[in-house]
Design an enzyme around this catalytic site. Structure first.
Site, mmCIF file in Angstrom:
data_model
loop_
_atom_site.group_PDB
_atom_site.id
_atom_site.type_symbol
_atom_site.label_atom_id
_atom_site.label_comp_id
_atom_site.label_asym_id
_atom_site.label_seq_id
_atom_site.Cartn_x
_atom_site.Cartn_y
_atom_site.Cartn_z
ATOM 1 N N GLY A 159 -16.971 -7.925 -14.929
ATOM 2 C CA GLY A 159 -18.050 -6.619 -15.051
ATOM 3 C C GLY A 159 -17.799 -5.735 -16.193
ATOM 4 N N LYS A 188 -18.943 -5.970 -18.947
ATOM 5 C CA LYS A 188 -20.378 -5.529 -19.641
ATOM 6 C C LYS A 188 -21.536 -5.062 -18.434
ATOM 7 C CE LYS A 188 -19.427 -9.136 -22.946
ATOM 8 N NZ LYS A 188 -18.136 -9.671 -22.033
ATOM 9 N N ARG A 245 -14.541 -13.727 -8.140
ATOM 10 C CA ARG A 245 -14.871 -12.783 -9.314
ATOM 11 C C ARG A 245 -15.929 -11.836 -8.829
ATOM 12 N NH1 ARG A 245 -12.836 -14.882 -14.273
ATOM 13 N NH2 ARG A 245 -14.613 -14.058 -15.353
ATOM 14 N N ALA A 255 -21.555 -12.598 -14.752
ATOM 15 C CA ALA A 255 -21.290 -10.881 -15.022
ATOM 16 C C ALA A 255 -19.777 -10.524 -14.608
ATOM 17 C CB ALA A 255 -22.166 -9.961 -14.086
ATOM 18 N N ALA A 256 -19.205 -11.566 -14.063
ATOM 19 C CA ALA A 256 -17.846 -11.174 -13.627
ATOM 20 C C ALA A 256 -16.867 -11.166 -14.453
ATOM 21 C CB ALA A 256 -17.492 -11.963 -12.052
ATOM 22 N N CYS A 292 -17.162 -16.034 -26.127
ATOM 23 C CA CYS A 292 -15.999 -15.323 -26.680
ATOM 24 C C CYS A 292 -15.276 -16.612 -27.426
ATOM 25 C CB CYS A 292 -15.158 -14.780 -25.779
ATOM 26 S SG CYS A 292 -14.496 -15.596 -24.498
HETATM 27 C C1 LIG Z 1 -17.093 -15.209 -19.658
HETATM 28 S S1 LIG Z 1 -17.255 -14.766 -18.219
HETATM 29 C C2 LIG Z 1 -18.134 -13.579 -18.072
HETATM 30 C C3 LIG Z 1 -17.370 -12.196 -18.621
HETATM 31 C C4 LIG Z 1 -18.322 -10.911 -17.906
HETATM 32 N N1 LIG Z 1 -19.600 -10.863 -18.571
HETATM 33 C C5 LIG Z 1 -17.741 -9.691 -18.381
HETATM 34 O O1 LIG Z 1 -17.845 -9.175 -19.456
HETATM 35 O O2 LIG Z 1 -16.640 -9.116 -17.708
HETATM 36 C C6 LIG Z 1 -18.340 -15.944 -17.820
HETATM 37 C C7 LIG Z 1 -18.668 -16.019 -16.065
HETATM 38 O O3 LIG Z 1 -19.604 -16.927 -15.868
HETATM 39 C C8 LIG Z 1 -19.486 -17.268 -14.673
HETATM 40 N N2 LIG Z 1 -20.492 -18.553 -14.357
HETATM 41 C C9 LIG Z 1 -20.077 -19.944 -14.708
HETATM 42 N N3 LIG Z 1 -21.150 -20.638 -14.358
HETATM 43 C C10 LIG Z 1 -22.019 -19.830 -13.834
HETATM 44 C C11 LIG Z 1 -23.539 -19.888 -13.545
HETATM 45 N N4 LIG Z 1 -24.053 -21.291 -13.295
HETATM 46 N N5 LIG Z 1 -24.253 -18.977 -13.167
HETATM 47 C C12 LIG Z 1 -23.726 -17.790 -13.335
HETATM 48 N N6 LIG Z 1 -22.413 -17.466 -13.589
HETATM 49 C C13 LIG Z 1 -21.690 -18.546 -14.017
HETATM 50 C C14 LIG Z 1 -18.146 -17.395 -14.173
HETATM 51 O O4 LIG Z 1 -17.781 -17.498 -12.859
HETATM 52 C C15 LIG Z 1 -17.572 -16.174 -15.230
HETATM 53 O O5 LIG Z 1 -17.312 -15.033 -14.493
#
Ligand SMILES: C[S@@+](CC[C@H](N)C(=O)[O-])C[C@H]1O[C@@H](n2cnc3c(N)ncnc32)[C@H](O)[C@@H]1O
Length: 387
Positions: free
Chosen positions: A81, A83, A106, A78-79, A190
């Site tokens: 955030g 979405k 994050r 989510a981070a 992305c």
């Molecule tokens: C593409 S970013 C997400 C962007 C976010 N959805 C937004 O729209 O602001 C991918 C995120 O996945 C998290 N991440 C990486 N491995 C993960 C896991 N195993 N479980 C949950 N989150 C994970 C990362 O910390 C990162 O914040």
């Protein structure tokens, strides 16, 4: 090819003011492409939560997920955030969006993004997706997997992309277990690399016969490369960052669970506030009933309104902005005066606790005597030079 700057408008925070260009994003009525010279950070519109900078392609996954008020939605990656806040706004004052992310720093930013946009439906949990799926399979109407991908690496190698594809497949499989029978999941990245997009989804569908794609179209978006029913966007054709998104649905078999726990004691406020106001630590938070009762450990729950004292509540700026748009008494000030108040000016204003602009944007909480009222902002918020 350069991408076009874009923002997302908050439906409850008024009308944007003074941008050099705002062009509606063809696939999202709340999305706008902005002029190249327009920096959201210079705008009161940004600081009042009306405008959130977000690439126009990144607005697509939540459109496919289409969250409805009252639903349970889980955002697994989510981070920071973008979405989660879009989902929270769509849920409004009913339902819950549970936000997970593996990175604690994050997740802290995510809490701020949600507060800025006044989201009351959110629960940010440190619980890993795999643990949540183990404990609560079938608890969600909708799940978003906006997966970590090579789009964030400067020049990714084949090996890095292969490793990421394995990770993406694992997160997708865990996330799918959270979806209730008949529920939906959106997978997005992305990057334009097939190995992290169509290939991951195809491998998941092959291994999970209880799932099928739910084909989607959106104006101006292209189809995925394999005819799965997903969408692709990119710089050349849409003017966006590279993006892939697909909606999948679960068939009617599978476990069902709920995240519902005990409802907390409500805390009365002098004005009607949608949802529940509850005490969390020393703070008052405005929260939907489902987020208040959600039985998960939470770092953030609802919108922090302020610190509770014996004499009342010391309002926090984003909590005050949320209240000002939700029925609490607010004074209306012209946009120019709002910018001056934001910069530290004092002025004579009627005796309401909050202030909103004449374009409907919530400023925050007022302090001081009636002939010299000022906007109460924490020092770390940028004050000067906002338009
Ligand atoms: C593409 S970013 C997400 C962007 C976010 N959805 C937004 O729209 O602001 C991918 C995120 O996945 C998290 N991440 C990486 N491995 C993960 C896991 N195993 N479980 C949950 N989150 C994970 C990362 O910390 C990162 O914040």
């Amino acid at each position: 090819m350069p991408t076009r700057r874009a923002i997302r408008l908050h439906p409850l925070r008024g009308q944007p003011t003074g941008w050099s260009a705002l062009e509606v994003v063809p696939w999202h009525d709340a999305g706008r492409f902005t002029g190249d010279g327009d920096d959201p950070g210079d705008r009161l519109d940004y600081h009042t939560g009306l405008v959130y900078p977000q690439d126009a392609a990144s607005q697509v996954p939540v459109l496919l997920l289409a969250p409805r008020p009252g639903e349970v939605v889980i955002d697994t990656c989510a981070a920071p955030g973008s979405k989660t806040s879009q989902i929270g706004i769509a849920l409004g004052d009913a339902g819950v969006v549970v936000a997970c992310d593996a990175d604690p720093r994050r997740r802290a930013v995510l809490g701020e993004v949600l507060a800025r946009q006044g989201v009351t439906a959110a629960v940010v949990t440190p619980m890993p997706v795999a643990v949540l799926a183990e404990r609560r399979p079938g608890c969600a109407d909708g799940v978003l997997v906006d997966a970590p991908c090579s789009g964030h690496l400067p020049s990714p190698t084949e090996r890095q992309c292969e490793r990421l594809a394995v990770k993406q497949g694992r997160i997708l499989a865990d996330a799918a277990r959270l979806v209730r029978p008949g529920g939906r999941l959106v997978y997005s990245t992305c990057t334009d690399r097939r190995i992290e997009n169509e290939d991951v989804v195809r491998a998941f569908l092959d291994a999970n016969p209880g799932w099928r794609p739910d084909p989607a179209t959106l104006p101006g978006c292209d189809a995925d490369l394999d005819g799965l029913g997903g969408l692709r966007l990119g710089a050349e054709r849409q003017g966006t960052e590279p993006f892939f998104a697909i909606r999948l649905v679960r068939d009617q078999d599978g476990p069902v669970d709920t995240l519902a726990g005990d409802a907390p004691e409500p805390l009365p406020l002098p004005w009607p506030v949608p949802g529940t106001v509850m005490r969390l630590g020393g703070h008052a938070v405005a929260v939907t009933a489902a987020a208040a009762a959600c039985a998960l450990p939470a770092e953030v729950r609802g919108l922090r309104l302020g610190r509770i004292h014996e004499r009342g509540c010391e309002w926090q700026p984003w909590g005050a902005q949320g209240l000002a748009r939700r029925g609490a008494p607010a004074t209306v000030v012209a946009h120019g005066d709002a910018a001056a108040l934001w910069a530290g000016a004092t002025m004579a204003l009627p005796d309401a606790p909050f202030a909103v602009t004449d374009r409907g944007a919530p400023l925050g909480v007022l302090a001081g005597p009636p002939d010299a009222r000022r906007l109460d902002l924490p020092s770390r918020m940028r004050r000067a030079g906002l338009r």
